[in-house]
Design a protein around this motif. Structure first.
Motif, mmCIF file in Angstrom:
data_model
loop_
_atom_site.group_PDB
_atom_site.id
_atom_site.type_symbol
_atom_site.label_atom_id
_atom_site.label_comp_id
_atom_site.label_asym_id
_atom_site.label_seq_id
_atom_site.Cartn_x
_atom_site.Cartn_y
_atom_site.Cartn_z
ATOM 1 N N VAL A 74 69.286 -2.796 0.386
ATOM 2 C CA VAL A 74 70.484 -3.059 1.198
ATOM 3 C C VAL A 74 70.372 -4.446 1.843
ATOM 4 C CG1 VAL A 74 71.780 -2.333 3.258
ATOM 5 C CG2 VAL A 74 70.970 -0.618 1.622
ATOM 6 N N LEU A 75 69.207 -4.755 2.385
ATOM 7 C CA LEU A 75 69.011 -6.068 3.006
ATOM 8 C C LEU A 75 69.109 -7.192 1.976
ATOM 9 C CD1 LEU A 75 66.078 -5.173 5.430
ATOM 10 C CD2 LEU A 75 68.497 -5.498 6.010
ATOM 11 N N ARG A 76 68.556 -6.966 0.790
ATOM 12 C CA ARG A 76 68.644 -7.962 -0.286
ATOM 13 C C ARG A 76 70.079 -8.163 -0.735
ATOM 14 N NH1 ARG A 76 64.647 -5.194 -2.736
ATOM 15 N NH2 ARG A 76 66.100 -4.399 -4.284
ATOM 16 N N ASN A 77 70.788 -7.058 -0.973
ATOM 17 C CA ASN A 77 72.171 -7.138 -1.457
ATOM 18 C C ASN A 77 73.091 -7.858 -0.486
ATOM 19 O OD1 ASN A 77 71.452 -5.779 -3.780
ATOM 20 N ND2 ASN A 77 72.073 -3.785 -3.011
ATOM 21 N N ASN A 78 72.741 -7.810 0.788
ATOM 22 C CA ASN A 78 73.541 -8.489 1.808
ATOM 23 C C ASN A 78 72.957 -9.850 2.184
ATOM 24 O OD1 ASN A 78 75.847 -6.650 2.697
ATOM 25 N ND2 ASN A 78 74.098 -5.260 2.524
ATOM 26 N N LYS A 79 71.980 -10.286 1.389
ATOM 27 C CA LYS A 79 71.362 -11.619 1.536
ATOM 28 C C LYS A 79 70.746 -11.837 2.909
ATOM 29 C CE LYS A 79 74.404 -13.672 -1.896
ATOM 30 N NZ LYS A 79 75.508 -12.807 -2.138
ATOM 31 N N VAL A 81 67.508 -10.939 3.466
ATOM 32 C CA VAL A 81 66.100 -11.260 3.203
ATOM 33 C C VAL A 81 66.003 -12.005 1.867
ATOM 34 C CG1 VAL A 81 65.135 -9.313 4.521
ATOM 35 C CG2 VAL A 81 65.654 -9.019 2.090
ATOM 36 N N TYR A 82 64.948 -12.784 1.768
ATOM 37 C CA TYR A 82 64.601 -13.452 0.517
ATOM 38 C C TYR A 82 63.482 -12.660 -0.148
ATOM 39 C CZ TYR A 82 66.831 -17.692 2.383
ATOM 40 O OH TYR A 82 67.704 -18.610 2.900
ATOM 41 N N THR A 83 63.396 -12.763 -1.454
ATOM 42 C CA THR A 83 62.284 -12.168 -2.176
ATOM 43 C C THR A 83 61.575 -13.256 -2.971
ATOM 44 O OG1 THR A 83 63.663 -11.626 -4.085
ATOM 45 C CG2 THR A 83 63.389 -9.915 -2.412
ATOM 46 N N GLU A 84 60.257 -13.043 -3.120
ATOM 47 C CA GLU A 84 59.446 -13.960 -3.911
ATOM 48 C C GLU A 84 58.443 -13.116 -4.687
ATOM 49 O OE1 GLU A 84 56.144 -17.481 -3.226
ATOM 50 O OE2 GLU A 84 57.411 -16.872 -1.560
ATOM 51 N N ARG A 85 58.499 -13.219 -5.989
ATOM 52 C CA ARG A 85 57.584 -12.450 -6.831
ATOM 53 C C ARG A 85 56.330 -13.271 -7.112
ATOM 54 N NH1 ARG A 85 57.459 -8.062 -10.037
ATOM 55 N NH2 ARG A 85 59.645 -7.558 -9.781
ATOM 56 N N LYS A 86 55.181 -12.618 -6.882
ATOM 57 C CA LYS A 86 53.881 -13.204 -7.248
ATOM 58 C C LYS A 86 53.140 -12.139 -8.035
ATOM 59 C CE LYS A 86 53.305 -16.478 -3.480
ATOM 60 N NZ LYS A 86 52.442 -16.928 -2.377
ATOM 61 N N ILE A 94 62.611 -13.454 5.883
ATOM 62 C CA ILE A 94 63.930 -13.385 6.524
ATOM 63 C C ILE A 94 64.795 -14.572 6.105
ATOM 64 C CG2 ILE A 94 65.138 -13.393 8.757
ATOM 65 C CD1 ILE A 94 63.522 -10.862 8.302
ATOM 66 N N ASN A 95 66.068 -14.295 5.871
ATOM 67 C CA ASN A 95 67.065 -15.347 5.648
ATOM 68 C C ASN A 95 67.654 -15.681 7.024
ATOM 69 O OD1 ASN A 95 69.247 -16.950 5.042
ATOM 70 N ND2 ASN A 95 69.967 -15.674 3.350
#
Length: 112
Positions: A74-79, A81-86, A94-95
């Motif tokens: 939900v937080l991602r879909n509403n922009k 939070v940011y995500t970073e894959r490692k 946080i955005n």
């Protein structure tokens, strides 16, 4: 009735303000996303850690992994939070610019 060039809202042919229902619904989803205690706790935890992996989120908050994932979606879909894959890990941050825009909008809305 002549339309005023300083109007924020578009007007229909009769000069009445037109509110975009789609934008209102989208805005409501954003407000709903941040108006949830667990999501607020997740945002606060991410803020405190600056960048955090999902395992740390659900173990710190003592919630099920699937619950954390649903709320993070939900937080991602509403922009919010940011995500970073490692590798196999996904880190969240946080955005802040988005949260600031929302906060400023709320202040203006309440003050008006």
């Amino acid at each position: 009735m002549t339309p005023d060039n300083n109007q924020v809202l578009p007007v229909d042919p009769k000069g009445l303000p037109v509110i975009d229902d789609y934008q209102v619904k989208k805005s409501a989803l954003i407000f709903r996303a941040i108006n949830h205690k667990l999501r607020q706790d997740i945002i606060l935890l991410i803020h405190e850690k600056e960048k955090i992996e999902v395992t740390q989120i659900y173990s710190s908050l003592r919630i099920e992994q699937c619950v954390a994932s649903q709320h993070l979606a939900v937080l991602r879909n509403n922009k919010l939070v940011y995500t970073e894959r490692k590798g196999k890990y996904i880190y969240y941050s946080i955005n802040y610019s988005r949260l600031q825009l929302i906060n400023d909008f709320i202040k203006n809305l309440v003050a008006g």
